[in-house]
Design an enzyme around this catalytic site. Structure first.
Site, PDB file in Angstrom:
ATOM      1  N   LYS A  55       0.861  -1.209   0.019  1.00 11.44           N
ATOM      2  CA  LYS A  55      -0.067   0.029   0.103  1.00 11.44           C
ATOM      3  C   LYS A  55       0.710   1.227  -0.035  1.00 11.44           C
ATOM      4  CE  LYS A  55      -4.158  -1.364   1.963  1.00 11.44           C
ATOM      5  NZ  LYS A  55      -5.208  -1.314   3.060  1.00 11.44           N
ATOM      6  N   PHE A 279     -32.421   4.591   4.380  1.00  9.28           N
ATOM      7  CA  PHE A 279     -32.163   3.392   4.840  1.00  9.28           C
ATOM      8  C   PHE A 279     -33.677   2.530   5.028  1.00  9.28           C
ATOM      9  CE2 PHE A 279     -27.811   2.276   5.403  1.00  9.28           C
ATOM     10  CZ  PHE A 279     -27.133   3.602   5.032  1.00  9.28           C
ATOM     11  N   ALA A 282     -35.668  -2.164   0.578  1.00  8.20           N
ATOM     12  CA  ALA A 282     -35.454  -3.540   0.733  1.00  8.20           C
ATOM     13  C   ALA A 282     -34.459  -3.857  -0.505  1.00  8.20           C
ATOM     14  CB  ALA A 282     -36.781  -4.045   0.552  1.00  8.20           C
ATOM     15  N   CYS A 290     -18.466  -2.854   7.627  1.00  6.13           N
ATOM     16  CA  CYS A 290     -18.904  -2.155   8.913  1.00  6.13           C
ATOM     17  C   CYS A 290     -20.234  -2.826   9.589  1.00  6.13           C
ATOM     18  CB  CYS A 290     -19.205  -0.891   9.013  1.00  6.13           C
ATOM     19  SG  CYS A 290     -17.622   0.176   8.368  1.00  6.13           S
TER      20      CYS A 290
HETATM   21  N1  NAD Z   1     -14.537   1.351   5.756  1.00  8.25           N
HETATM   22  C1  NAD Z   1     -15.647   2.313   6.537  1.00  8.25           C
HETATM   23  O1  NAD Z   1     -16.615   2.700   5.794  1.00  8.25           O
HETATM   24  C2  NAD Z   1     -15.621   2.841   7.898  1.00  8.25           C
HETATM   25  C3  NAD Z   1     -16.261   3.398   8.293  1.00  8.25           C
HETATM   26  C4  NAD Z   1     -16.225   4.077   9.560  1.00  8.25           C
HETATM   27  C5  NAD Z   1     -15.480   3.514  10.568  1.00  8.25           C
HETATM   28  N2  NAD Z   1     -14.599   2.028  10.069  1.00  8.25           N
HETATM   29  C6  NAD Z   1     -13.849   1.510  11.085  1.00  8.25           C
HETATM   30  O2  NAD Z   1     -12.463   1.970  11.047  1.00  8.25           O
HETATM   31  C7  NAD Z   1     -11.366   0.954  11.110  1.00  8.25           C
HETATM   32  C8  NAD Z   1     -10.545   1.048   9.803  1.00  8.25           C
HETATM   33  O3  NAD Z   1     -11.495   0.352   8.608  1.00  8.25           O
HETATM   34  P1  NAD Z   1     -11.109   0.580   7.183  1.00  8.25           P
HETATM   35  O4  NAD Z   1     -12.321   0.070   6.425  1.00  8.25           O
HETATM   36  O5  NAD Z   1     -10.088   1.765   6.948  1.00  8.25           O
HETATM   37  O6  NAD Z   1      -9.854  -0.731   7.490  1.00  8.25           O
HETATM   38  P2  NAD Z   1      -8.794  -1.284   6.196  1.00  8.25           P
HETATM   39  O7  NAD Z   1      -8.736  -2.744   6.311  1.00  8.25           O
HETATM   40  O8  NAD Z   1      -9.059  -0.677   5.025  1.00  8.25           O
HETATM   41  O9  NAD Z   1      -7.369  -0.499   6.691  1.00  8.25           O
HETATM   42  C9  NAD Z   1      -6.879  -0.691   7.973  1.00  8.25           C
HETATM   43  C10 NAD Z   1      -5.186  -0.655   7.789  1.00  8.25           C
HETATM   44  O10 NAD Z   1      -4.663  -0.814   8.804  1.00  8.25           O
HETATM   45  C11 NAD Z   1      -3.310  -1.196   8.603  1.00  8.25           C
HETATM   46  N3  NAD Z   1      -2.916  -1.744   9.780  1.00  8.25           N
HETATM   47  C12 NAD Z   1      -2.952  -2.884  10.404  1.00  8.25           C
HETATM   48  N4  NAD Z   1      -2.208  -2.968  11.369  1.00  8.25           N
HETATM   49  C13 NAD Z   1      -1.401  -1.960  11.477  1.00  8.25           C
HETATM   50  C14 NAD Z   1      -0.352  -1.359  12.577  1.00  8.25           C
HETATM   51  N5  NAD Z   1      -0.294  -1.939  13.618  1.00  8.25           N
HETATM   52  N6  NAD Z   1       0.150  -0.130  12.191  1.00  8.25           N
HETATM   53  C15 NAD Z   1      -0.169   0.473  10.825  1.00  8.25           C
HETATM   54  N7  NAD Z   1      -0.956  -0.017  10.240  1.00  8.25           N
HETATM   55  C16 NAD Z   1      -1.793  -1.013  10.421  1.00  8.25           C
HETATM   56  C17 NAD Z   1      -3.574  -2.346   7.594  1.00  8.25           C
HETATM   57  O11 NAD Z   1      -2.606  -2.888   6.862  1.00  8.25           O
HETATM   58  C18 NAD Z   1      -4.761  -1.574   6.663  1.00  8.25           C
HETATM   59  O12 NAD Z   1      -4.077  -1.009   5.498  1.00  8.25           O
HETATM   60  C19 NAD Z   1     -12.207  -0.135  11.435  1.00  8.25           C
HETATM   61  O13 NAD Z   1     -12.151  -0.266  12.938  1.00  8.25           O
HETATM   62  C20 NAD Z   1     -13.753   0.189  10.811  1.00  8.25           C
HETATM   63  O14 NAD Z   1     -14.674  -0.481  11.476  1.00  8.25           O
HETATM   64  C21 NAD Z   1     -14.871   1.834   8.810  1.00  8.25           C
END
Ligand code: NAD
EC number: 1.1.1.22
Length: 477
Positions: A55, A279, A282, A290
């Site tokens: 990435k 939201f 159907a 999420c």
């Molecule tokens: N995707 C969404 O729409 C969304 C919306 C709101 C909240 N969230 C929440 O946000 C959080 C992240 O979601 P996401 O969709 O961005 O996940 P994602 O999987 O797209 O990204 C997470 C990133 O963290 C990296 N990572 C893991 N461990 C690490 C470490 N120790 N140090 C540095 N990087 C590390 C991974 O390599 C990955 O690139 C989750 O808790 C999710 O529930 C997501």
């Protein structure tokens, strides 16, 4: 149009001089990259860390690892201006930011609880290298009480090094929607921040206030609360939205039996301001990174306290059943054994404007069709590459099923010689196809519409056999 509106926002929001802050984002995924890019766009000095070298390489080579409208331009602009950098260097990342955002994944563990190993690993890294006051922000969606675990992990690392450095853990859950993430981040409905009432918590509050000040210029959007309530708010929001969807899906299935049109019902109830229109669609089930995991994690938290969240158990069960609804309708129409049958699927991502395939309904339908003996041609406007990767994992032990999938070049190509078309994702590009061509390409004009994109009466007039969700009354007239 989008750009013009965005630049207006930028002029309004941009920070100068000592308003700028040094920010580290840990985890450069959907949430981390959007958060980092948008905070850089406001003028802050942002360091994005990830453990995934692939990435970071993509980003450092000017690319973008995810599909998110508008994000690529913002990342490019801020890289060029020197306001955002990408790295796997943990020590440098901790040194950089006065505010450290933890935005790593919190996937479901085997028992449904949120797996906090990445959050705890990020916290430990902060403790390992910090030397001065840090605001540590939990941006990941984490169960109530996680801030305490993050604090403990940092404190343990500081103690192991015999270093005294103050910090405060803040909860700032993210509400962005994939597909509209930049817009949601730049124009939030609300910002939820939970701080504790210690002197360090007060210091953290003032830093968070400064960081988010540009978003509150027009009117105050921040809801300040205690840490646990902020953590809970994120789960409550997702659980509520998932509940609305499952509620409508359950009623849609009943509507199919009693001869009512769920779309008419949706309008009829949505016009009540106490209910509202959002939201209530159907469809063939919710997916994504999420709702499924957050509903499960909230249930799991309740179980830890000896409680059963009956509504959420039902929400989840209804959704699991709803993901099978298209497969069931297809088998009702063509028979349980689908050997020798061929189907087209339009839409693979869990929702439009993203390439995210996590818990996507398309995966359930594809598995059902393939296991019943059918061959399938699939098409999605942006997630073809991600779909290939995911299907290879889904069917790793069944190469013969994998071989029955054809990746089509465009929507019409997918239809060739298909017994029917199934629509799983409501991409705009699928909303007004050339129906003459659809009919000409399909072996027989049969459409299973998992997102109720079309009007059943119009489809019938066009000579297309139409199967929507909760709309049988109109099709059977
Ligand atoms: N995707 C969404 O729409 C969304 C919306 C709101 C909240 N969230 C929440 O946000 C959080 C992240 O979601 P996401 O969709 O961005 O996940 P994602 O999987 O797209 O990204 C997470 C990133 O963290 C990296 N990572 C893991 N461990 C690490 C470490 N120790 N140090 C540095 N990087 C590390 C991974 O390599 C990955 O690139 C989750 O808790 C999710 O529930 C997501």
């Amino acid at each position: 149009m989008w750009m013009t509106r965005y630049l207006d926002a930028q002029n309004d929001l941009f920070l100068y001089g000592d308003q700028k802050m040094k920010i580290t984002i840990i985890g450069t995924g959907y949430v981390g990259l959007v958060t980092g890019a948008c905070l850089a766009e406001l003028g802050n000095d942002v360091f994005c860390l990830d453990v995934d070298q692939r990435k970071i390489d993509i980003l450092n080579n000017g690319g973008i690892p995810i599909h998110e409208p508008g994000l690529e331009e913002i990342v490019a602009r801020n890289r060029a201006a020197g306001r955002i950098q990408f790295s796997t260097d943990v020590e440098a990342s901790v040194k950089h930011g006065d505010v450290q955002f933890i935005a790593v994944g919190t996937p479901p563990d085997e028992d449904g609880s949120a797996d906090l190993q990445y959050v705890v690993a990020a916290a430990k890294n902060i403790g390992k290298y910090m030397t001065n006051f840090k605001v540590v922000v939990d941006k990941s969606t984490v169960p109530v009480g996680t801030a305490d675990r993050v604090s403990a992990a940092i404190a343990a690392e500081l103690a192991a090094r015999s270093v005294t450095a103050e910090f405060s853990v803040v909860s700032n859950p993210e509400f962005l929607k994939e597909g509209a993430a930049v817009e949601d981040f730049m124009r939030p409905d609300r910002i939820v921040i939970g701080c504790d009432q210690t002197p360090q918590g007060e210091k953290a509050r003032s830093q968070m206030k400064k960081l988010y000040a540009p978003f509150n210029r027009n009117h105050e959007r921040t809801y300040w609360m205690d840490v646990r309530s902020a953590e809970f708010t994120k789960y409550a929001a997702n659980a509520m939205l998932a509940t609305r969807i499952s509620f409508m899906n359950e009623l849609a299935n009943l509507a199919d039996h009693v001869g009512a049109d769920i779309e008419a019902v949706r309008h009829g109830i949505g016009s009540d301001p106490r209910i509202g229109h959002s939201f209530l669609y159907a469809g063939c089930g919710y997916g994504g990174s999420c709702f499924p995991k957050d509903v499960q994690a909230l249930e799991r938290t309740a179980q830890d306290y000896g409680l059963n969240l009956l509504i959420l158990q039902a929400v989840e069960a209804v959704n699991a059943r709803q993901k099978q609804v298209l497969g069931k309708k297809i088998q009702q129409r063509f028979g349980e054994n689908l050997s020798g049958r061929h189907f087209a699927i339009w839409g693979l991502a869990f929702k439009p404007n993203t390439d995210d395939m996590r818990a996507a309904s398309s995966r359930v339908l594809l598995g059902e069709l393939l296991r019943a003996g059918a061959t399938v041609a699939v098409y999605d406007p942006v997630s073809m590459q991600e779909a290939k990767r995911v299907f290879e994992l889904d069917f790793y032990d069944a190469p013969e099923l994998l071989a029955s999938i054809r990746y089509a070049a465009n929507p019409m190509d997918a239809l060739l010689e298909a017994d029917a078309l199934a629509i799983v994702t409501e991409w705009k590009a699928f909303r007004s196809p050339d129906f003459d061509e659809v009919k000409a390409r399909l072996k027989q004009p049969v459409v299973f519409d998992g997102r109720n994109l079309f009007e059943p009466t119009v489809m019938t007039e066009l000579g297309i056999e139409y199967h929507g969700i909760g709309r049988s009354v109109l099709t059977n007239k």
